[in-house]
Design a protein around this motif. Structure first.
Motif, PDB file in Angstrom:
ATOM      1  N   ILE A 284       0.874  -1.180   0.000  1.00  0.00           N
ATOM      2  CA  ILE A 284       0.000   0.000   0.000  1.00  0.00           C
ATOM      3  C   ILE A 284       0.903   1.220   0.000  1.00  0.00           C
ATOM      4  CG2 ILE A 284      -1.825   1.254   1.206  1.00  0.00           C
ATOM      5  CD1 ILE A 284      -2.634  -1.336   2.559  1.00  0.00           C
ATOM      6  N   ASP A 285       0.809   2.025  -1.040  1.00  0.00           N
ATOM      7  CA  ASP A 285       1.665   3.205  -1.190  1.00  0.00           C
ATOM      8  C   ASP A 285       3.149   2.837  -1.085  1.00  0.00           C
ATOM      9  OD1 ASP A 285      -0.641   4.764  -1.402  1.00  0.00           O
ATOM     10  OD2 ASP A 285      -0.709   5.161   0.751  1.00  0.00           O
TER      11      ASP A 285
ATOM     12  N   ARG B 134       1.989  -3.727   4.103  1.00  0.00           N
ATOM     13  CA  ARG B 134       1.031  -3.487   5.171  1.00  0.00           C
ATOM     14  C   ARG B 134       0.054  -4.662   5.269  1.00  0.00           C
ATOM     15  NH1 ARG B 134       2.304   0.645   8.463  1.00  0.00           N
ATOM     16  NH2 ARG B 134       0.103   0.667   9.075  1.00  0.00           N
TER      17      ARG B 134
ATOM     18  N   THR C 184      -4.088  -5.505   6.681  1.00  0.00           N
ATOM     19  CA  THR C 184      -5.317  -4.733   6.832  1.00  0.00           C
ATOM     20  C   THR C 184      -6.400  -5.520   7.544  1.00  0.00           C
ATOM     21  OG1 THR C 184      -6.158  -5.503   4.695  1.00  0.00           O
ATOM     22  CG2 THR C 184      -4.903  -3.438   4.698  1.00  0.00           C
TER      23      THR C 184
ATOM     24  N   ILE D  89      -8.377  -1.611   5.834  1.00  0.00           N
ATOM     25  CA  ILE D  89      -7.717  -0.471   6.474  1.00  0.00           C
ATOM     26  C   ILE D  89      -6.529  -0.963   7.284  1.00  0.00           C
ATOM     27  CG2 ILE D  89      -7.954   1.405   8.150  1.00  0.00           C
ATOM     28  CD1 ILE D  89     -10.876   1.617   7.395  1.00  0.00           C
ATOM     29  N   SER D  90      -5.384  -0.362   7.038  1.00  0.00           N
ATOM     30  CA  SER D  90      -4.180  -0.637   7.814  1.00  0.00           C
ATOM     31  C   SER D  90      -4.023   0.488   8.827  1.00  0.00           C
ATOM     32  CB  SER D  90      -2.956  -0.705   6.890  1.00  0.00           C
ATOM     33  OG  SER D  90      -1.804  -1.080   7.605  1.00  0.00           O
TER      34      SER D  90
ATOM     35  N   ARG E 223     -13.335  -0.821  -2.159  1.00  0.00           N
ATOM     36  CA  ARG E 223     -12.419   0.272  -2.456  1.00  0.00           C
ATOM     37  C   ARG E 223     -10.995  -0.225  -2.206  1.00  0.00           C
ATOM     38  NH1 ARG E 223     -14.082   3.749   2.974  1.00  0.00           N
ATOM     39  NH2 ARG E 223     -12.908   2.485   4.477  1.00  0.00           N
ATOM     40  N   PRO E 224      -9.996   0.469  -2.732  1.00  0.00           N
ATOM     41  CA  PRO E 224      -8.608   0.022  -2.512  1.00  0.00           C
ATOM     42  C   PRO E 224      -8.241   0.079  -1.032  1.00  0.00           C
ATOM     43  CG  PRO E 224      -8.743   1.624  -4.307  1.00  0.00           C
ATOM     44  CD  PRO E 224     -10.070   1.629  -3.637  1.00  0.00           C
TER      45      PRO E 224
ATOM     46  N   LYS F  48      -6.208   1.006   2.254  1.00  0.00           N
ATOM     47  CA  LYS F  48      -5.578   2.278   2.596  1.00  0.00           C
ATOM     48  C   LYS F  48      -5.032   2.244   4.012  1.00  0.00           C
ATOM     49  CE  LYS F  48      -9.810   4.601   4.229  1.00  0.00           C
ATOM     50  NZ  LYS F  48     -10.617   5.841   4.130  1.00  0.00           N
ATOM     51  N   VAL F  49      -4.161   3.194   4.314  1.00  0.00           N
ATOM     52  CA  VAL F  49      -3.629   3.389   5.657  1.00  0.00           C
ATOM     53  C   VAL F  49      -4.414   4.531   6.297  1.00  0.00           C
ATOM     54  CG1 VAL F  49      -1.589   4.001   7.003  1.00  0.00           C
ATOM     55  CG2 VAL F  49      -1.346   2.578   4.960  1.00  0.00           C
ATOM     56  N   ASP F  50      -4.931   4.311   7.509  1.00  0.00           N
ATOM     57  CA  ASP F  50      -5.780   5.328   8.118  1.00  0.00           C
ATOM     58  C   ASP F  50      -5.874   5.079   9.623  1.00  0.00           C
ATOM     59  OD1 ASP F  50      -7.411   7.516   8.264  1.00  0.00           O
ATOM     60  OD2 ASP F  50      -9.075   6.662   7.117  1.00  0.00           O
TER      61      ASP F  50
END
Length: 594
Positions: free
Chosen positions: A382-383, A387, A389, A393-394, A425-426, A428-430
């Motif tokens: 991820i980016d 990561r 998830t 969400i990571s 959805r893809p 993501k880190v959040d």
């Protein structure tokens, strides 16, 4: 005889007041610990390496307390990096300030000390503590927690002749910092260099697999006696099967719940889990006996060296252990471990912290208010970074702990928007948090899409494990739930390609960490926090501690050093006053009795 006069009556009234004051100040006992955490040198597998010791011990000291006692632990960080201890399974009723994870506490900087103060409120059982930051658990820093019943609550089995704590863990000769870098770069742990029992390597059961000169654990027992063995898997990623040659394991407790007492020849103990067994020394002691912890759910021959072996030594033993190790379960019987897990039931006729809580808390009859189906996946990029998830969400740990941001109303630190299903959805880190309903009843289904067994843990609570099965969970899966005597615990396993369902009564206000216990999955982002806020003013919820460490957006509030506490065994003032008043009471009574 007692002299009766108005003068004496006044003194008797005075004595009665003193007695009432003394009773009012009695409170719950305090215990004090002063721990220095530092690097020490050890050779668990015959090779010198740096490990994390607590008070110079690896594993660290046992925290032995009783229900409702107040615990004060002053921790000095002598490492060269920040440090926090978390108390795996301690519920910290309405006091998430002491939880020791990044969402609730700023790290203790190198060279600083910080004092934890919490109450083991309304719980009993076998738990452990460990470092929660930066892969430090891979270097040690762990120790046991025993929370004993109060005298007024009977234990549902005879008093054992001894109490023995065993820590079993996969182990790597690489430092925790090297392992951390490998995981960040997408490299898996690989085969452990060994399995430790109480921080020691294996007995030389096979000269081709185990080199000479390794120190191993010897458990000394007497024939005919029964011992309670508290076994904790404090490893970082490997499920372990625990067994004792020619002896049965009678399961009596797991993570704070007394269980229906059943005999097992072996038990799969997954990462982060704790069990109590009664073991009776009923053999003829013609030799010592093997105590074994071996990896599960692995098929490679390279893992054969990764077997932990200790020795059970009867005081009248006639010779050393010999022959093959007791057989583990068949790796190809994929349903064995799940069926074993399903067989563990709560003893609903036994009290624990309170008399028979299950009798008045029938979880199967409570209406569920929130449902979360939480899906995990293997590591992914991820980016540009590896990561893991949960529901896509990571978790990103902010520089300001969530609890402090909530306390000081700092906007933008986190969002109460964690999805209750995987979103289309893809990944993501959040910093996304579950918005829990105070006094609600939450159902969580963990769906494991990884290829390995994963363990999940929730701080602040014991949850009911009500179901698990292979395949994909659906609404119809509730038909196999155990709605009466599912065991309540704080860590549950989720098998690969399978699901596990839990139910939680959200009655403990605070911010609570829900995480993967497998260290690689946790470190790369498999965690989330559950925010449980009482909408009414709750004077029983613990306020911001005076010795809070500040960081992130609140760094300007931090003084040079968080409050230092020097107790060195001193009694709290209430206990001292109580003792003095009782002494006065006894003296006065003595002067009036003839």
């Amino acid at each position: 005889m007692l002299l009766r006069s108005p003068h004496n009556c006044c003194f008797l009234c005075f004595i009665l007041v003193l007695y009432l004051v003394a009773v009012g100040l009695a409170g719950d006992p305090y215990v004090f610990y002063d721990w220095t955490v530092s690097y020490i040198t050890a050779s668990p597998l015959g090779v010198k390496q740096q490990v994390i010791g607590v008070e110079g011990l690896f594993p660290g000291p046992i925290l032995n307390v009783t229900t409702n006692w107040n615990v004060v632990v002053n921790v000095k960080n002598n490492l060269n990096e920040p440090f926090l201890l978390t108390w795996n399974g301690i519920q910290h009723r309405k006091n998430s300030w002491e939880d020791g994870v990044t969402g609730t506490n700023c790290p203790i900087p190198a060279g600083w000390n910080w004092t934890y103060q919490f109450q083991v409120k309304d719980q009993i059982g076998s738990f452990f503590y460990f470092p929660s930051l930066g892969f430090q658990r891979a270097a040690g820093g762990y120790g046991g927690i025993m929370v004993n019943n109060r005298d007024v609550i009977p234990v549902p089995f005879g008093m054992p002749d001894g109490d023995i704590t065993l820590f079993i863990s996969d182990w790597y000769i690489k430092s925790h910092k090297e392992l951390r870098k490998n995981i960040e770069s997408g490299t898996s742990f690989g085969t452990p260099d060994g399995v430790l029992i109480n921080g020691l390597g294996p007995y030389r059961f096979d000269e081709n697999l185990v080199p000479g000169g390794i120190t191993y654990q010897i458990i000394n027992v007497d024939p005919g006696k029964t011992y309670r063995l508290r076994v904790h898997n404090v490893g970082i990623s490997t499920s372990l099967n625990f067994r004792i040659q020619n002896h049965n394991l009678v399961l009596v407790e797991t993570e704070g719940s007394y269980t229906v007492q059943q005999k097992y020849s072996n038990m799969d103990i997954h990462v982060g889990q704790s069990y109590s067994f009664l073991v009776t020394m009923d053999q003829n002691a013609s030799s010592d006996y093997y105590v074994v912890a071996s990896p599960r759910f692995v098929n490679s021959s390279a893992w054969s060296k990764a077997t932990g072996v200790a020795i059970l030594h009867y005081s009248n033993s006639l010779g050393p252990a010999s022959g093959p190790l007791p057989d583990p379960p068949n790796e190809y019987e994929t349903s064995f471990s799940m069926n074993q897990a399903r067989s563990i039931r709560m003893n609903v006729s036994a009290g624990a912290a309170r008399p028979n809580p299950q009798g008045s808390f029938k979880y199967g009859e409570i209406t569920v208010t929130d449902v979360y189906v939480i899906l995990n996946r293997p590591p992914e990029l991820i980016d540009g970074k590896w990561r893991t998830t949960l529901n896509g969400i990571s978790y990103l740990s902010p520089t300001t702990p969530l609890k402090l941001a909530q306390q000081f109303n700092i906007p933008g630190v986190f969002k109460l928007d964690f999805p209750n299903r995987l979103m289309n959805r893809p990944a993501k880190v959040d910093t996304s948090v579950i918005n829990g309903t105070f006094k609600g009843f939450m159902e969580i289904i963990f769906q494991n899409n990884d290829t390995t067994v994963q363990s999940y843990h929730l701080d602040g609570y014991a949850f009911f494990v009500v179901g698990m099965d292979y395949g994909v969970w659906t609404e119809n899966s509730r038909g196999i739930y155990n709605k009466w005597d599912g065991v309540a615990r704080c860590t549950t396993q989720v098998f690969p390609g399978a699901w596990t369902a839990i139910l939680i009564s959200l009655d403990n206000a605070g911010l609570w960490n829900l995480r993967a216990q497998n260290l690689d999955s946790w470190f790369l982002g498999q965690e989330v926090y559950v925010s449980v806020v009482n909408p009414e003013i709750d004077k029983t919820e613990v306020q911001l501690p005076d010795n809070t460490i500040y960081c992130g957006a609140l760094s300007s509030l931090q003084k040079d050093q968080a409050q230092r506490v020097n107790f060195s065994g001193a009694s709290p003032s209430a206990e001292m006053v109580k003792s003095v008043l009782i002494a006065i009471l006894i003296a006065l009574l003595g002067s009036f009795i003839m």
